[in-house]
Write an enzyme that holds these catalytic residues in place. Sequence first.
Site, short mmCIF file in Angstrom:
data_model
loop_
_atom_site.label_atom_id
_atom_site.label_comp_id
_atom_site.label_asym_id
_atom_site.label_seq_id
_atom_site.Cartn_x
_atom_site.Cartn_y
_atom_site.Cartn_z
N HIS A 465 11.41 17.51 -12.20
CA HIS A 465 12.73 17.35 -11.89
C HIS A 465 13.00 16.76 -10.84
O HIS A 465 13.57 15.64 -10.37
CB HIS A 465 13.72 18.47 -12.20
N GLU A 466 12.39 17.42 -9.63
CA GLU A 466 12.65 17.08 -8.28
C GLU A 466 11.89 15.85 -7.85
O GLU A 466 12.30 14.96 -7.15
CB GLU A 466 12.22 18.25 -7.26
N HIS A 469 13.97 12.85 -8.73
CA HIS A 469 14.87 12.47 -7.62
C HIS A 469 14.18 11.76 -6.46
O HIS A 469 14.60 10.87 -5.83
CB HIS A 469 15.59 13.91 -6.82
N HIS A 472 13.49 8.07 -7.39
CA HIS A 472 15.03 7.49 -7.27
C HIS A 472 15.02 7.18 -5.62
O HIS A 472 15.52 5.92 -5.59
CB HIS A 472 16.16 8.42 -7.49
#
Length: 678
Positions: A465-466, A469, A472
């Site tokens: 998940h991190e 980020h 991105h």
Amino acid sequence: MLDFSDLPRFDLIQPEHVKPAITQLLADGRALVEKLTDDSTPATWADFAGALSAGLEGFGRAWGVVGHLHSVNDVPAWREAYNEMLPEVSRFYTELGQNLKLFDKYRALRKSAEYSTLTAEQQKIVDNEVRDFRLGGAELPEDQKPRFQAIMEELSQLSAKFSENILDATNAFAEIVSDESLLAGLPDYAKDAAREAAEKAGVEGWKFTLHAPSYGPLMQYAENRDLRARMYRAYATRAAEIDNGYSKPEWDNGPLIKRILELKAEDAQMLGFNNFAEVSLYTKMADTPAQVLDFLRDMAKKAKPFAEKDIAELKAFAKDELGITDFQPWDAAYASEKLMQARYAFSEQEVKQYFTEPKVIAGLFQVIESLFTVKVKEDKAPVWHEDVRFYRIETPAGELVGQFYMDLYARETKRGGAWMDEARSRKRTATGIQKPIAYLNCNFARPVAGKPATFTHDEVITLFHETGHGLHHLLARGEEMGVSGIHGVEWDAVELPSQFMENYCWEWDVLQGMTAHADTGETLPRVLYDKMLAARNFQSGMMTVRQIEFSIFDMRLHYEFDPKGTSTVMDVIDEVRREVAVLIPPEWHRFPNSFSHIFGGGYAAGYYSYKWAEVLSADCYAAFEEAGDPFDPVVGKRFLEEILSRGGERPALENFKAFRGREPSPDALLRHSGMIAA
């Protein structure tokens, strides 16, 4: 701290550097603003907007380092250095947001003939700035601006204090167990970690704390119900007014919550909004608070029957198989683990032994490389702790794309949770492209007893998940910092890439490449994977309504609640629970006091973003499912080009529609969650 030539100098930066460095950068920033707002400076991109962005970048990077060290090394010296300069920094940003001369320059650029010749990125930055000046109080009458500035400064201080209180309260509690029989059911890794913690503290026995790697396994595996109840109460009353035997009155976040809500309501009123929720949504995909609440309640309506079935099954199992006739919240994690073992014949502890850190990291990097045609390699950089590692992402030809730090283990001086932050953004400079740098932070248990660290499957999902980020930020292709990476992306779309990456933690081929048993080196067996897959949606109804509970509570607080009225914050969450929850905590539970997302972070009237973005991310992953390959090169290239690398250049909904060719649909999320048929 003033060396911006390359990577932050974590080997040299000291707390005493903060005040002189930030003071100088603030002075430089004010001088730059004075120069650029002078009538002699043309309202052009090169002379004004681009020059302002470039001129203030160093200040943003330096203060980012200070904020980062406050989060990962919250020792007294760094806390004091951060808090001493926080009001000054908040004042500077408020000044910028209220500077009518700046506002006039942006409006003049927006109306000029040059605007139509700007790139799409540059136009979006100008549009965003004009919008944000209103939110920054630029249009307020001059006599109101000092009050607005004071509100912004106080809010920043209260937010920092809120998080510090949670950390202090978390660190203050310790449960020392001297009788090993009380630890029946706990896996060896949890006992080993507790034994090491006790030795480090100079006490006999086993030391358990409220930090995630200690608290979670105890609640999940400890057979001793009294021990679970004590830990639960200590955790549930952190930073509250409740007498729990370890907290201090000055750590009570209750008064801070009330004051934060009062100030945000005043902020909204001054800006001409009806409530702070409207302020929050002004820059998001969602249009109105009512639309968000309708979305959440519609999801709750679909999920609650599944949640009610989940809790009924859990209570029946606890009664019939565990002898727990008066089921309590501190029994939930323990009974759920036992039920999952009984139903699917495996436990998270069994799975955890396969997720050894070196294999997980290698598997994560393999996913990144396969999806986006890049290479991830180890790199070198000054770091803030010996546990931190540094990596670089390159093109197949060896060109640098970006770099990132990875800080995986929990520490007493590190704030809880997991998060990504930026150290530097991508942009075009006079000499080429400045490459982005990111921080990836988690709070996993460190290696014990000479073995590599092992992660639960949930922790692996958190890491992915991190990293989403981070990607991105790192795979941005823009050339203007204001809309590069996560900059300029609507808050309720920021979670799309992170939640998208979570899907790869469930792919058989991926898990084969990222598992090696801690003792045998064996990869995850297919039979165990099949059990994990069957259990994937175990209690998904309960988990969904829990997220919706937090989201509705957050939105109602900032939309309908009057902090000066007779109702309390606890009244609001009690009402929300009666509406959507199936597991009601005791009346002394003080969840709001540790809800750092909305009171210590940036999610005020925005916590719904997780569920909103889940719809988007599940729908995006469905494109790969429809192609029949989670690494389909055509779909992967399109995802990179239309969503991941776009940053905030265009609205997130346009990004989504460019990728999927239509509006988002919740069907994929409901299907992935087992709440509609595949």
